[in-house]
Design a protein around this motif. Structure first.
Motif, PDB file in Angstrom:
ATOM      1  N   ILE A 167       6.185  20.088 -22.540  1.00 48.32           N
ATOM      2  CA  ILE A 167       5.427  19.024 -23.028  1.00 48.32           C
ATOM      3  C   ILE A 167       5.372  17.725 -22.670  1.00 48.32           C
ATOM      4  CG2 ILE A 167       4.051  18.395 -25.186  1.00 48.32           C
ATOM      5  CD1 ILE A 167       4.050  21.426 -24.509  1.00 48.32           C
ATOM      6  N   GLY A 168       4.253  17.059 -21.756  1.00 45.98           N
ATOM      7  CA  GLY A 168       4.612  15.893 -21.291  1.00 45.98           C
ATOM      8  C   GLY A 168       3.437  15.683 -20.353  1.00 45.98           C
ATOM      9  N   GLY A 169       3.499  14.830 -19.250  1.00 48.30           N
ATOM     10  CA  GLY A 169       2.580  14.541 -18.433  1.00 48.30           C
ATOM     11  C   GLY A 169       2.821  13.686 -17.323  1.00 48.30           C
ATOM     12  N   GLY A 170       2.493  13.850 -15.926  1.00 49.53           N
ATOM     13  CA  GLY A 170       2.727  12.791 -14.845  1.00 49.53           C
ATOM     14  C   GLY A 170       4.249  12.837 -14.527  1.00 49.53           C
ATOM     15  N   GLY A 182       5.985  10.211 -16.296  1.00 48.70           N
ATOM     16  CA  GLY A 182       6.069  10.245 -17.828  1.00 48.70           C
ATOM     17  C   GLY A 182       7.454  10.696 -18.005  1.00 48.70           C
ATOM     18  N   SER A 229       8.227  14.869 -23.653  1.00 50.64           N
ATOM     19  CA  SER A 229       7.992  14.823 -25.177  1.00 50.64           C
ATOM     20  C   SER A 229       8.857  15.955 -25.781  1.00 50.64           C
ATOM     21  CB  SER A 229       6.671  15.107 -25.639  1.00 50.64           C
ATOM     22  OG  SER A 229       5.828  14.018 -25.099  1.00 50.64           O
ATOM     23  N   ARG A 237       0.027  18.614 -21.461  1.00 53.44           N
ATOM     24  CA  ARG A 237      -0.174  17.567 -21.884  1.00 53.44           C
ATOM     25  C   ARG A 237      -0.280  17.253 -23.682  1.00 53.44           C
ATOM     26  NH1 ARG A 237      -0.886  13.054 -19.014  1.00 53.44           N
ATOM     27  NH2 ARG A 237      -1.504  13.564 -16.658  1.00 53.44           N
ATOM     28  N   PRO A 238       0.538  16.613 -24.269  1.00 53.50           N
ATOM     29  CA  PRO A 238       0.454  16.650 -25.712  1.00 53.50           C
ATOM     30  C   PRO A 238      -0.809  16.655 -26.361  1.00 53.50           C
ATOM     31  CG  PRO A 238       1.924  14.995 -24.822  1.00 53.50           C
ATOM     32  CD  PRO A 238       1.178  15.460 -23.638  1.00 53.50           C
ATOM     33  N   ASN A 239      -0.964  17.551 -27.484  1.00 49.50           N
ATOM     34  CA  ASN A 239      -2.358  17.453 -28.236  1.00 49.50           C
ATOM     35  C   ASN A 239      -1.756  17.135 -29.548  1.00 49.50           C
ATOM     36  OD1 ASN A 239      -4.629  18.018 -29.898  1.00 49.50           O
ATOM     37  ND2 ASN A 239      -4.912  20.034 -28.679  1.00 49.50           N
ATOM     38  N   THR A 278       0.220   6.264 -22.375  1.00 41.62           N
ATOM     39  CA  THR A 278       0.176   6.955 -21.134  1.00 41.62           C
ATOM     40  C   THR A 278       0.952   6.225 -20.116  1.00 41.62           C
ATOM     41  OG1 THR A 278      -0.649   8.392 -19.690  1.00 41.62           O
ATOM     42  CG2 THR A 278      -1.909   6.629 -20.021  1.00 41.62           C
ATOM     43  N   GLU A 294       0.446   7.807 -12.841  1.00 39.33           N
ATOM     44  CA  GLU A 294       0.936   8.117 -11.664  1.00 39.33           C
ATOM     45  C   GLU A 294       1.186   7.172 -10.847  1.00 39.33           C
ATOM     46  OE1 GLU A 294       1.945  11.096 -11.102  1.00 39.33           O
ATOM     47  OE2 GLU A 294       1.082  12.318 -12.659  1.00 39.33           O
ATOM     48  N   LYS A 343      -7.939   9.351 -28.749  1.00 39.08           N
ATOM     49  CA  LYS A 343      -6.327  10.074 -29.262  1.00 39.08           C
ATOM     50  C   LYS A 343      -6.288   9.390 -30.427  1.00 39.08           C
ATOM     51  CE  LYS A 343      -5.017  11.751 -24.834  1.00 39.08           C
ATOM     52  NZ  LYS A 343      -3.886  11.851 -23.930  1.00 39.08           N
TER      53      LYS A 343
END
Length: 426
Positions: A71-74, A77, A80, A111-113, A286, A289, A308
């Motif tokens: 769970i994370g993104g980019g 980043g 999580s 990506r976290p929700n 966030t 990139e 969000k």
């Protein structure tokens, strides 16, 4: 020492421990046995959801069951959280994403929700409060519980009640928890991490000092890397060395904190489980990139974050009178700006407007690697967006936001979008 008691975490039977290297429940044959001389006498617990975000995603998408999930993104980043499969590759929470993907290139990245995770966290919290009013949340996925005096209410010792609770969470919510049971908060938190995932571990008062003796002093609450190094330089690298130390020398090394550390090192912790722990802030952020400098490119990102933030405020049951903007430059310098004294709001449009005012003042050509928006001065949502003669549009905006939320719940987040998200950066 009292004779050990064995608890089956599947059928909840209490019995004398079975003999042999791999004991099983005498009633149902399950190997999920926890045995300890103080098992039925202890009442302070720490409950921690296992790989919380990742477990929820696997629950909602069974095709992910055996896959490594991050769970994370980019790539710029951070992680999580990650599932236990990903952890076998060396992936850890707070690890930079590029390092995590280098270690586990086949990982499924989600990506976290946060709105979904907060909702599940509330379900778990409600079940905790069915056990005792003395629930002290530490975060969205963990809490201390004091089950003292609940044996008559639940018809069972706290250990049995906690095992029943863990089964209920798994059956009704579809995630797993690990339980640590001990005579105090410090030991309970350590215990909950001993048998993850789906664990149940006990640390008793009689064994506490011996159990802690060979562990690094960094295990003690409030000891960070700097304090750990300072203590090690003074000859206190292990907890047992603190337990055996002269109190006066500890005070000379650690100041007034010395006596607290000695008590903890001996397994003593007088802190109560405090049922009220107020949320101070809610935020969304966030990492990009590529670095971004232009306001026009940052605006659609800020809008997404404002949406969000609004969802998280609603899920947590708050509105806000203060908006905080967070920016991080290419050289990792942090800028935070706050706009306070706002009319109470939980609307994404209002949050965005306040955040954009702050953002516009900071866009001076500096490239940024991170953007965040937060709500600091939290308040009752009943006070928010009610409108008055000076602000007659607030109720209409709130009705529009509620209608959009209903459409998205039915048809997905992409069902209704503002034009701003179609611009570069959105």
């Amino acid at each position: 020492m009292a004779a050990a008691v064995a608890l089956c975490r599947d059928c909840l039977a209490l019995s004398a421990p079975a003999m042999g290297g791999r004991p099983r429940c005498r009633a149902c044959g399950s190997p999920r046995i926890v045995s300890h001389p103080e098992l039925t006498a202890l009442s302070i617990a720490h409950v921690d959801c296992d790989a919380f975000f990742a477990t929820i995603e696997k629950r909602d998408d069974p095709s992910l069951a055996d896959k490594p999930v991050i769970i994370g993104g980019g790539r710029r980043g951070v992680v999580s959280t990650c599932c236990y499969v990903a952890r076998t590759y060396g992936v850890r929470s707070a690890m930079p994403m590029f390092k995590a993907l280098d270690a586990c290139p086949d990982a499924v990245v989600i990506r976290p929700n946060m709105a979904k995770y907060v909702a599940v966290g509330r379900e778990v919290r409600a079940m905790m409060r069915d056990l005792t009013p003395l629930v002290e949340p530490l975060s969205i996925d963990e809490a201390f519980l004091d089950l003292s005096g609940t044996q008559r209410l639940h018809g069972a010792a706290p250990a049995v009640t906690l095992a029943r609770f863990a089964r209920r969470v798994e059956r009704e919510i579809g995630i797993t928890v690990s339980v640590g049971l001990a005579p105090n908060k410090f030991l309970a938190k350590i215990a909950s991490d001993l048998d993850k995932p789906r664990g149940f571990a006990v640390i008793g008062a009689a064994e506490a000092a011996a159990f802690l003796a060979d562990r690094p002093v960094g295990i003690l609450p409030g000891i960070g890397a700097v304090a750990e190094k300072k203590l090690a330089q003074a000859g206190f690298a292990k907890v047992g060395q603190i337990a055996r130390a002269d109190p006066a020398r500890l005070v000379a090394v650690a100041g007034r904190d010395g006596l607290r550390l000695k008590a903890l090192a001996e397994g003593r912790d007088t802190r109560r489980v405090e049922p009220v722990r107020e949320t101070k802030s809610v935020s969304a952020e966030t990492t990009f990139e590529h670095d971004i400098a232009a306001l026009a490119d940052l605006e659609p990102i800020l809008w997404r974050l404002a949406e969000k933030l609004a969802a998280r405020l609603a899920a947590e049951g708050y509105a806000t009178r203060s908006v905080v903007l967070k920016l991080k430059t290419t050289d990792f310098k942090l800028r935070t700006r706050t706009l306070s004294g706002l009319p109470p709001t939980g609307l994404a449009t209002r949050l965005y407007e306040a955040g954009r005012r702050l953002l516009a003042e900071e866009c001076d050509g500096t490239p940024f690697r991170l953007l965040g928006i937060g709500a600091g001065d939290l308040c009752d949502p009943a006070l928010a967006d009610r409108g008055d003669l000076a602000d007659p549009d607030a109720p209409r905006e709130k009705s529009r936001a509620d209608a959009i939320a209903a459409l998205r719940k039915r048809f997905g987040d992409a069902a209704v979008q503002r034009g701003i998200v179609l611009r570069k950066g959105g």
